[in-house]
Design a protein around this motif. Structure first.
Motif, PDB file in Angstrom:
ATOM      1  N   ALA A 365       0.833  -1.205   0.000  1.00 30.63           N
ATOM      2  CA  ALA A 365       0.000   0.000   0.000  1.00 30.63           C
ATOM      3  C   ALA A 365       0.866   1.253   0.000  1.00 30.63           C
ATOM      4  CB  ALA A 365      -0.924  -0.010   1.216  1.00 30.63           C
ATOM      5  N   ASP A 366       1.935   1.247   0.783  1.00 30.60           N
ATOM      6  CA  ASP A 366       2.843   2.395   0.829  1.00 30.60           C
ATOM      7  C   ASP A 366       3.587   2.553  -0.501  1.00 30.60           C
ATOM      8  OD1 ASP A 366       4.364   4.505   2.317  1.00 30.60           O
ATOM      9  OD2 ASP A 366       6.033   3.133   1.922  1.00 30.60           O
ATOM     10  N   MET A 367       4.036   1.432  -1.085  1.00 24.98           N
ATOM     11  CA  MET A 367       4.778   1.478  -2.347  1.00 24.98           C
ATOM     12  C   MET A 367       3.928   2.031  -3.477  1.00 24.98           C
ATOM     13  SD  MET A 367       6.427  -1.697  -4.538  1.00 24.98           S
ATOM     14  CE  MET A 367       7.965  -1.855  -3.627  1.00 24.98           C
ATOM     15  N   VAL A 368       2.706   1.526  -3.614  1.00 30.27           N
ATOM     16  CA  VAL A 368       1.894   1.948  -4.757  1.00 30.27           C
ATOM     17  C   VAL A 368       1.415   3.392  -4.583  1.00 30.27           C
ATOM     18  CG1 VAL A 368       1.192  -0.405  -5.329  1.00 30.27           C
ATOM     19  CG2 VAL A 368      -0.254   0.965  -3.822  1.00 30.27           C
ATOM     20  N   GLN A 369       1.266   3.839  -3.341  1.00 35.48           N
ATOM     21  CA  GLN A 369       0.902   5.242  -3.121  1.00 35.48           C
ATOM     22  C   GLN A 369       2.029   6.159  -3.587  1.00 35.48           C
ATOM     23  OE1 GLN A 369       0.198   6.330   0.993  1.00 35.48           O
ATOM     24  NE2 GLN A 369      -1.078   8.068   0.411  1.00 35.48           N
ATOM     25  N   LYS A 370       3.269   5.820  -3.226  1.00 33.92           N
ATOM     26  CA  LYS A 370       4.421   6.593  -3.684  1.00 33.92           C
ATOM     27  C   LYS A 370       4.532   6.542  -5.207  1.00 33.92           C
ATOM     28  CE  LYS A 370       7.276   5.823   0.443  1.00 33.92           C
ATOM     29  NZ  LYS A 370       8.456   5.082   0.985  1.00 33.92           N
ATOM     30  N   ALA A 371       4.316   5.349  -5.773  1.00 29.51           N
ATOM     31  CA  ALA A 371       4.461   5.176  -7.218  1.00 29.51           C
ATOM     32  C   ALA A 371       3.431   6.012  -7.970  1.00 29.51           C
ATOM     33  CB  ALA A 371       4.308   3.694  -7.570  1.00 29.51           C
ATOM     34  N   ARG A 372       2.202   6.011  -7.513  1.00 24.26           N
ATOM     35  CA  ARG A 372       1.168   6.795  -8.186  1.00 24.26           C
ATOM     36  C   ARG A 372       1.481   8.292  -8.117  1.00 24.26           C
ATOM     37  NH1 ARG A 372      -2.774   7.009 -12.132  1.00 24.26           N
ATOM     38  NH2 ARG A 372      -3.848   8.966 -11.791  1.00 24.26           N
ATOM     39  N   ARG A 373       1.946   8.761  -6.961  1.00 20.86           N
ATOM     40  CA  ARG A 373       2.285  10.180  -6.827  1.00 20.86           C
ATOM     41  C   ARG A 373       3.388  10.560  -7.808  1.00 20.86           C
ATOM     42  NH1 ARG A 373       6.341  12.332  -4.248  1.00 20.86           N
ATOM     43  NH2 ARG A 373       6.716  10.455  -2.981  1.00 20.86           N
ATOM     44  N   LEU A 374       4.420   9.713  -7.912  1.00 20.97           N
ATOM     45  CA  LEU A 374       5.510   9.995  -8.838  1.00 20.97           C
ATOM     46  C   LEU A 374       5.031   9.941 -10.286  1.00 20.97           C
ATOM     47  CD1 LEU A 374       8.429   8.025  -7.157  1.00 20.97           C
ATOM     48  CD2 LEU A 374       8.146  10.499  -7.253  1.00 20.97           C
ATOM     49  N   ALA A 375       4.143   8.996 -10.587  1.00 19.59           N
ATOM     50  CA  ALA A 375       3.615   8.897 -11.950  1.00 19.59           C
ATOM     51  C   ALA A 375       2.898  10.185 -12.333  1.00 19.59           C
ATOM     52  CB  ALA A 375       2.663   7.703 -12.069  1.00 19.59           C
ATOM     53  N   GLU A 376       2.130  10.736 -11.407  1.00 20.37           N
ATOM     54  CA  GLU A 376       1.402  11.968 -11.699  1.00 20.37           C
ATOM     55  C   GLU A 376       2.345  13.165 -11.813  1.00 20.37           C
ATOM     56  OE1 GLU A 376      -2.885  11.010  -9.547  1.00 20.37           O
ATOM     57  OE2 GLU A 376      -1.283  12.006  -8.402  1.00 20.37           O
ATOM     58  N   GLU A 377       3.361  13.217 -10.946  1.00 20.12           N
ATOM     59  CA  GLU A 377       4.242  14.381 -10.904  1.00 20.12           C
ATOM     60  C   GLU A 377       5.278  14.382 -12.023  1.00 20.12           C
ATOM     61  OE1 GLU A 377       6.039  14.349  -7.068  1.00 20.12           O
ATOM     62  OE2 GLU A 377       4.200  14.940  -5.999  1.00 20.12           O
ATOM     63  N   ARG A 378       5.811  13.206 -12.373  1.00 17.30           N
ATOM     64  CA  ARG A 378       6.951  13.155 -13.286  1.00 17.30           C
ATOM     65  C   ARG A 378       6.665  12.472 -14.623  1.00 17.30           C
ATOM     66  NH1 ARG A 378      11.640  10.744  -9.275  1.00 17.30           N
ATOM     67  NH2 ARG A 378      11.267  12.136  -7.493  1.00 17.30           N
TER      68      ARG A 378
END
Length: 407
Positions: A365-378
């Motif tokens: 849950a922590d990994m995919v939350q970070k991954a989604r945020r990075l996908a949106e930002e970068r």
């Protein structure tokens, strides 16, 4: 600004990594410029351009007609031009498109080095040229040659690598700008010509199309691999997984399912679905989202390749945790450092990483939350398409630079 976009394939449907990248960068450019799209095709019927007719002022696919024989690969190997470049042009197509590109364009985009013969004449003209590299082809062929067993294909790939490197070294000073996928690819390009005006535009994902809300994980633990399954690095990745990891994974997760999703699976890959009851080889699918939705983990056990992996960024956007080798995560290692994907380079480490993700819902849950945020930002294609358009306008505004001496 009037732009010609020259590419070796019809980018629609965007069903491979290369087509996806070209489609979205083209879209970003076409939103701000007047774009004519040119490609080539074999066969009597040109490919369907789909939405490109709305994005571009002109869409044209030029037929390539050539007599084939089983000796053709060897004939090509004996010629000075790399066989990869030979494949995408004929004297007729070359003459036609070269003349079309003299029609007063403000910029010409050469998507992939294989199209270099079509734009080389523009280096003597005021028209600026931006080259797009999905990967650095000479290094790709060198890696293929190193990976293959001894035989004719290994020798041909060595020869191709040498020719491609020599040709790129000669061409690089003539580009007004170059777009690459990763810092590693930029370093390879600058090693041949340090003065090249380059820009790194990483691969992305359609964060509007791919979202974690679509997740519907399967009841049984499901591991997914996706990619074009006639592409040698993907074939090699599946060999690596099934030869060195699959049995170990089954020992720890007996009911594990494996999905291999991607077009043109070669017989060796199709045979995996016949040999193992829990393995499914889908072939081409109209939409990868239903498969991403049911997967618990995306695996990327790549040992070869370049650029950055669209499959990883798409999984990040879709909320699917990723385990990759460092080669597989080339261009995305900073994402791993931020805890958004897992890295593992040995077979044992790779299996342990998969098992850990299958058994650790809080960590996932922590990994995919970070991954989604990075996908949106970068990694949003909206942002990357705009970055590409910015670079194209920057190159078009600057006068053609003097060629610097190679040092």
């Amino acid at each position: 600004m009037k732009v010609a976009f020259v590419t070796p394939f019809m980018v629609w449907p965007a069903d491979t990594g290369g087509k996806l990248r070209s489609f979205y960068l083209l879209r970003g450019l076409a939103e701000r410029a007047d774009v004519d799209f040119f490609t080539v095709h074999y066969g009597e019927t040109p490919p369907d351009p789909g939405p490109l007719t709305e994005m571009c002022s002109r869409v044209e696919s030029i037929p390539l007609r050539r007599r084939w024989s089983r000796f053709e690969p060897y004939r090509r190997a004996l010629r000075s031009m790399p066989r990869l470049l030979q494949h995408f042009h004929t004297p007729q197509s070359l003459l036609y498109l070269q003349s079309e590109l003299l029609r007063g364009y403000d910029l010409v985009v050469c998507d992939e080095f294989v199209m270099w013969p079509y734009v080389a004449h523009l280096t003597q003209m005021p028209t600026p040229v931006v080259a797009m590299f999905q990967k650095i082809d000479w290094m790709h062929y060198r890696e293929l040659a190193q990976a293959r067993p001894w035989g004719v294909d290994k020798v041909l790939d060595w020869i191709e690598s040498i020719k491609l490197k020599h040709t790129l070294r000669a061409a690089a000073p003539l580009f007004d700008g170059a777009v690459v996928c990763s810092p590693d690819d930029e370093a390879l390009l600058k090693a041949l010509y340090p003065h090249i005006h380059s820009r790194i535009i990483i691969n992305g994902a359609d964060t509007e199309l791919l979202t974690p809300d679509q997740r519907r994980p399967a009841v049984e633990p499901t591991i997914m691999f996706m990619g074009t399954m006639s592409y040698y690095p993907n074939i090699d990745a599946m060999r690596y997984f099934f030869d060195e990891m699959y049995a170990l994974l089954q020992q720890q997760v007996p009911n594990v399912r494996v999905l291999i999703v991607g077009q043109n699976p070669v017989p060796e890959i199709r045979a995996l679905g016949e040999r193992y009851p829990n393995v499914t080889v889908t072939g081409r699918v109209p939409d990868v989202r239903p498969y991403l939705a049911q997967a618990h983990v995306l695996m990327v056990p790549l040992r070869l390749g370049g650029g950055t992996r669209l499959k990883i960024v798409e999984a990040m956007a879709a909320g699917v945790p990723v385990v990759s080798t460092r080669v597989g995560a080339q261009g995305l290692l900073d994402v791993a450092q931020e805890g958004a994907i897992a890295l593992a380079d040995t077979a044992h480490e790779f299996v342990e990483a998969i098992v850990h993700l299958l058994q650790s819902p809080d960590h996932v849950a922590d990994m995919v939350q970070k991954a989604r945020r990075l996908a949106e930002e970068r990694y949003s294609w909206r942002k990357l398409g705009a970055d590409f358009a910015d670079f194209c306008f920057e190159v078009a505004r600057n006068p053609k630079k003097q060629v610097q001496p190679y040092d």
